[in-house]
Design a protein around this motif. Structure first.
Motif, PDB file in Angstrom:
ATOM      1  N   ARG A 252      -3.735   2.423  -8.748  1.00  0.00           N
ATOM      2  CA  ARG A 252      -4.377   3.023  -7.577  1.00  0.00           C
ATOM      3  C   ARG A 252      -3.881   2.370  -6.294  1.00  0.00           C
ATOM      4  O   ARG A 252      -3.657   3.045  -5.279  1.00  0.00           O
ATOM      5  CB  ARG A 252      -5.901   2.889  -7.675  1.00  0.00           C
ATOM      6  CG  ARG A 252      -6.547   3.902  -8.600  1.00  0.00           C
ATOM      7  CD  ARG A 252      -8.038   3.924  -8.391  1.00  0.00           C
ATOM      8  NE  ARG A 252      -8.667   2.678  -8.832  1.00  0.00           N
ATOM      9  CZ  ARG A 252      -9.903   2.320  -8.499  1.00  0.00           C
ATOM     10  NH1 ARG A 252     -10.627   3.087  -7.694  1.00  0.00           N
ATOM     11  NH2 ARG A 252     -10.413   1.192  -8.956  1.00  0.00           N
ATOM     12  N   VAL A 253      -3.724   1.037  -6.335  1.00  0.00           N
ATOM     13  CA  VAL A 253      -3.240   0.316  -5.154  1.00  0.00           C
ATOM     14  C   VAL A 253      -1.850   0.803  -4.774  1.00  0.00           C
ATOM     15  O   VAL A 253      -1.569   1.118  -3.610  1.00  0.00           O
ATOM     16  CB  VAL A 253      -3.226  -1.207  -5.411  1.00  0.00           C
ATOM     17  CG1 VAL A 253      -2.419  -1.934  -4.329  1.00  0.00           C
ATOM     18  CG2 VAL A 253      -4.656  -1.749  -5.445  1.00  0.00           C
ATOM     19  N   LEU A 254      -0.950   0.876  -5.774  1.00  0.00           N
ATOM     20  CA  LEU A 254       0.419   1.305  -5.493  1.00  0.00           C
ATOM     21  C   LEU A 254       0.463   2.754  -5.028  1.00  0.00           C
ATOM     22  O   LEU A 254       1.239   3.105  -4.121  1.00  0.00           O
ATOM     23  CB  LEU A 254       1.286   1.110  -6.738  1.00  0.00           C
ATOM     24  CG  LEU A 254       1.597  -0.346  -7.124  1.00  0.00           C
ATOM     25  CD1 LEU A 254       2.353  -0.389  -8.445  1.00  0.00           C
ATOM     26  CD2 LEU A 254       2.407  -1.032  -6.023  1.00  0.00           C
ATOM     27  N   HIS A 255      -0.343   3.604  -5.660  1.00  0.00           N
ATOM     28  CA  HIS A 255      -0.358   5.017  -5.278  1.00  0.00           C
ATOM     29  C   HIS A 255      -0.834   5.169  -3.826  1.00  0.00           C
ATOM     30  O   HIS A 255      -0.217   5.904  -3.029  1.00  0.00           O
ATOM     31  CB  HIS A 255      -1.275   5.803  -6.207  1.00  0.00           C
ATOM     32  CG  HIS A 255      -1.367   7.260  -5.888  1.00  0.00           C
ATOM     33  ND1 HIS A 255      -0.295   8.113  -6.001  1.00  0.00           N
ATOM     34  CD2 HIS A 255      -2.398   8.015  -5.428  1.00  0.00           C
ATOM     35  CE1 HIS A 255      -0.646   9.329  -5.638  1.00  0.00           C
ATOM     36  NE2 HIS A 255      -1.934   9.305  -5.284  1.00  0.00           N
ATOM     37  N   PHE A 256      -1.936   4.470  -3.483  1.00  0.00           N
ATOM     38  CA  PHE A 256      -2.442   4.544  -2.125  1.00  0.00           C
ATOM     39  C   PHE A 256      -1.426   3.987  -1.142  1.00  0.00           C
ATOM     40  O   PHE A 256      -1.150   4.599  -0.094  1.00  0.00           O
ATOM     41  CB  PHE A 256      -3.750   3.757  -2.005  1.00  0.00           C
ATOM     42  CG  PHE A 256      -4.182   3.535  -0.575  1.00  0.00           C
ATOM     43  CD1 PHE A 256      -4.861   4.528   0.123  1.00  0.00           C
ATOM     44  CD2 PHE A 256      -3.882   2.345   0.080  1.00  0.00           C
ATOM     45  CE1 PHE A 256      -5.239   4.331   1.451  1.00  0.00           C
ATOM     46  CE2 PHE A 256      -4.262   2.148   1.410  1.00  0.00           C
ATOM     47  CZ  PHE A 256      -4.944   3.142   2.089  1.00  0.00           C
TER      48      PHE A 256
END
Length: 355
Positions: A252-256
């Motif tokens: 989620r961190v990388l996607h955001f």
């Protein structure tokens, strides 16, 4: 008992699974063979064993099955006498592929220790009927099995055990532990064991109370093992869930952060173009292409677009963080720092794979 202790007992003794030491008595034929040991080859001739007829073996088999619960009720007595412990039981278990390997020549003590320690080998079913597993047969590959159980009333039936590997491995381990002792030390016959136990009880075969204690103790132990197993399994699942949650969080961190960087790149490009337009307008004003009023109107429009672009980036930071991480409030700088660490780690792993 450690596997390294298998068949390495002190001379004249065996050590049981609970650590107790039991004295043994060498067989006469083994003692004779020891005196004629071939020192050149360092090998001892195999002890001669009395060969029973098929009829005698079948009678012993039925004798063991019929009295299985009587034996388990007297387990403490049997486990203190090596001759009772090593009493041979003519029941042959085996596997569809490996045959009888590991199941050869089981003894009364082997069965008693297996019933004691293997959860499910001694049990009470949903109808309250007690059972003892006395024969294993199945496949080590598929786990499919057809095994035999005896109930207190002497009736037998086929059952399928799961997981079969646990039953098989524990029986083989215990049976192999006493492989050498079976060959060297004296052993009673099943009939002798029954005669001794009957004589010591002076013919009183009312052992229901003792049997109840043995079964209850085993079931309590088995229940504790099951609880321990469930707790261990729960801890493993919690650990796996935490690892999975971390992986999902990292994703989620990388996607955001990737979405943010894409937007940032686009907006920075737009702002740079707007700033260049403003510089061009200033040059045009100096050349006299625009009057001050027109210049101010055009510059104000460009400045407004720049502010709108910067506002779009700020709103993305604040709004999309809440959507991506609704369960907690996370500042943008922390997400950015974590994303950069993840990128550095992934890049390092990729470089290592390419070496």
């Amino acid at each position: 008992m450690n596997d390294n202790m298998m068949n390495r007992f002190p001379d004249g003794k065996i050590i049981l699974l609970d650590g107790r030491v039991v004295d043994c008595y060498p067989r006469a034929d083994v003692a004779h063979n020891n005196s004629t040991l071939n020192e050149d080859k360092g090998q001892q001739p195999s002890p001669k064993k009395a060969i029973k007829t098929d009829k005698e073996r079948e009678a012993d088999k039925e004798r063991f099955i019929k009295n299985a619960f009587f034996f388990i009720a007297h387990k403490e007595r049997i486990l203190t006498d090596c001759r009772m412990f090593l009493c041979p039981v003519p029941i042959q278990s085996g596997m569809s592929i490996s045959g009888t390997s590991g199941f050869e020549n089981p003894t009364q003590g082997v069965y008693i220790q297996w019933w004691e320690t293997c959860g499910g080998a001694m049990f009470t079913d949903k109808k309250g009927r007690r059972g003892l597993v006395f024969r294993l047969s199945g496949s080590s590959l598929s786990g499919h099995n057809i095994c035999d159980v005896v109930h207190e009333d002497g009736t037998t039936k086929n059952v399928e055990l799961r997981p079969f590997k646990d039953y098989r491995d524990s029986f083989i381990h215990i049976n192999n532990t006493y492989k050498s002792a079976k060959q060297k030390y004296q052993a009673y016959s099943l009939q002798q064991v029954l005669d001794i136990l009957d004589h010591e009880e002076e013919g009183d075969r009312d052992y229901a109370h003792t049997l109840n204690e043995q079964m209850q103790a085993h079931e309590f132990s088995a229940l504790n093992e099951r609880i321990h197993g469930l707790m261990t399994r729960n801890e493993e699942l919690e650990h796996r869930n935490k690892e999975l949650e971390k992986v999902l969080y990292d994703e989620r961190v990388l996607h955001f952060y990737d979405r943010y960087k894409d937007l940032e790149k686009r907006i920075f490009s737009e702002v740079e173009q707007l700033l260049q337009q403003r510089r061009d307008l200033k040059m045009a004003l100096r050349r006299g292409d625009y009057n001050n009023q027109t210049y101010e109107r055009l510059v104000n429009a460009i400045t407004k677009h720049i502010g709108e672009a910067e506002q779009e980036l700020n709103e993305f930071k604040e709004g999309e963080i809440l959507k991506a991480f609704p369960e907690q409030t996370i500042p943008f700088w922390r997400i950015e720092s974590h994303a950069q660490k993840l990128r550095d780690r992934n890049n390092a792993e990729d470089q290592k794979e390419n070496l």
